[in-house]
Enzyme design. Structure first.
Site, PDB file in Angstrom:
ATOM      1  N   CYS A 154       0.823  -1.222   0.000  1.00  0.00           N
ATOM      2  CA  CYS A 154       0.000   0.000   0.000  1.00  0.00           C
ATOM      3  C   CYS A 154       0.855   1.269   0.000  1.00  0.00           C
ATOM      4  CB  CYS A 154      -0.948   0.022   1.196  1.00  0.00           C
ATOM      5  SG  CYS A 154      -2.153  -1.336   1.203  1.00  0.00           S
ATOM      6  N   SER A 168       4.400   2.022   0.817  1.00  0.00           N
ATOM      7  CA  SER A 168       5.763   2.184   0.269  1.00  0.00           C
ATOM      8  C   SER A 168       5.832   2.066  -1.258  1.00  0.00           C
ATOM      9  CB  SER A 168       6.772   1.270   0.976  1.00  0.00           C
ATOM     10  OG  SER A 168       6.448  -0.083   0.848  1.00  0.00           O
TER      11      SER A 168
HETATM   12  P1  4NP Z   1       1.231  -1.302   3.867  1.00  0.00           P
HETATM   13  O1  4NP Z   1      -0.244  -1.811   4.263  1.00  0.00           O
HETATM   14  O2  4NP Z   1       2.109  -1.584   5.069  1.00  0.00           O
HETATM   15  O3  4NP Z   1       1.054   0.152   3.611  1.00  0.00           O
HETATM   16  O4  4NP Z   1       1.646  -2.101   2.643  1.00  0.00           O
HETATM   17  C1  4NP Z   1      -0.509  -3.109   4.697  1.00  0.00           C
HETATM   18  C2  4NP Z   1      -0.611  -4.137   3.788  1.00  0.00           C
HETATM   19  C3  4NP Z   1      -0.883  -5.408   4.199  1.00  0.00           C
HETATM   20  C4  4NP Z   1      -1.073  -5.656   5.550  1.00  0.00           C
HETATM   21  C5  4NP Z   1      -0.948  -4.631   6.466  1.00  0.00           C
HETATM   22  C6  4NP Z   1      -0.665  -3.361   6.042  1.00  0.00           C
HETATM   23  N1  4NP Z   1      -1.375  -6.963   5.992  1.00  0.00           N
HETATM   24  O5  4NP Z   1      -1.614  -7.153   7.198  1.00  0.00           O
HETATM   25  O6  4NP Z   1      -1.444  -7.909   5.180  1.00  0.00           O
END
Ligand code: 4NP
Length: 156
Positions: A18, A20
Site C-alpha cells: 500500500c 511504500s
Molecule cells: P502497507 O499496508 O504496510 O502500507 O503495505 C498493509 C498491507 C498489508 C497488511 C498490512 C498493512 N497486511 O496485514 O497484510
C-alpha cells in the site's frame, strides 16, 4: 551545513503493497519532474513478507494512476540485511515500521534511517496504514506522500 546529495532511497512499510510502493512511484515522479531522477535508485520493501512477489494493492495502483503515476509493475519484497548497505537512506512510514527497521539493522549498516515526515518535513506525522481503510484513505495517504516527497527531493 549543506550535505552532499543523496543517491538512493528505500521506502519501507509493513506489507510493501500500500504505502511504500506508492511512495516509490510518487517520489520517482517528483524527482523526474524536477530533472533529478538520473542515476538515483528508488525502491521499496516491507518489514513482513506476507505479500512477497505480489503487485501493489489495487487501491494504491488506482490512486497513483489517477494522479498520473504507474506503480502496477512493482513487485513486493521484504526488507533484507543488504538493504542497510545498498541504500543511502531507509525511510519508514510510521513508528511501528521504524521499530521493525531498527530491529533488522545489521552491525555494518551504513544507511541513514528515518521516519518519512521527520526526514522530509521536520514533522512528527506518520503515514497511517490504509489496508483496512477506504478509497478516501488512499487519497489521503497519496496527498501525504506527495507532500513528503516534495520535501525529501531537496536532499537529492
Ligand atoms: P502497507 O499496508 O504496510 O502500507 O503495505 C498493509 C498491507 C498489508 C497488511 C498490512 C498493512 N497486511 O496485514 O497484510
Amino acid at each position: 551545513m549543506k550535505s552532499s546529495p543523496l543517491r538512493s532511497v528505500l521506502f519501507v512499510c509493513l506489507g510493501n503493497i500500500c504505502r511504500s510502493p506508492l511512495a516509490e512511484g510518487v517520489f520517482g515522479s517528483v524527482l523526474k519532474a524536477e530533472g533529478k531522477a538520473a542515476g538515483v535508485l528508488i525502491d521499496s520493501a516491507g518489514t513482513n513478507g506476507y505479500h512477497t512477489d505480489e503487485a501493489p494493492d489495487l487501491r494504491s495502483i488506482k490512486v497513483a494512476q489517477r494522479h498520473g503515476v504507474d506503480i502496477s509493475s512493482q513487485q513486493c519484497r521484504q526488507l533484507g540485511a543488504d538493504d542497510f548497505t545498498r541504500f543511502d537512506l531507509i525511510i519508514g512510514m510510521d513508528r511501528m515500521n521504524m521499530t521493525a527497521i531498527e530491529k533488522r539493522r545489521p552491525a555494518n549498516a551504513t544507511a541513514q534511517i528515518g521516519l518519512f515526515y521527520e526526514v522530509a518535513l521536520g514533522d512528527t506525522k506518520q503515514i497511517p496504514d490504509p489496508y483496512y481503510g477506504t478509497d478516501a484513505d488512499f487519497e489521503t495517504i497519496y496527498r501525504m506522500i506527495l507532500a513528503a516527497s516534495k520535501g525529501l527531493s531537496v536532499r537529492f
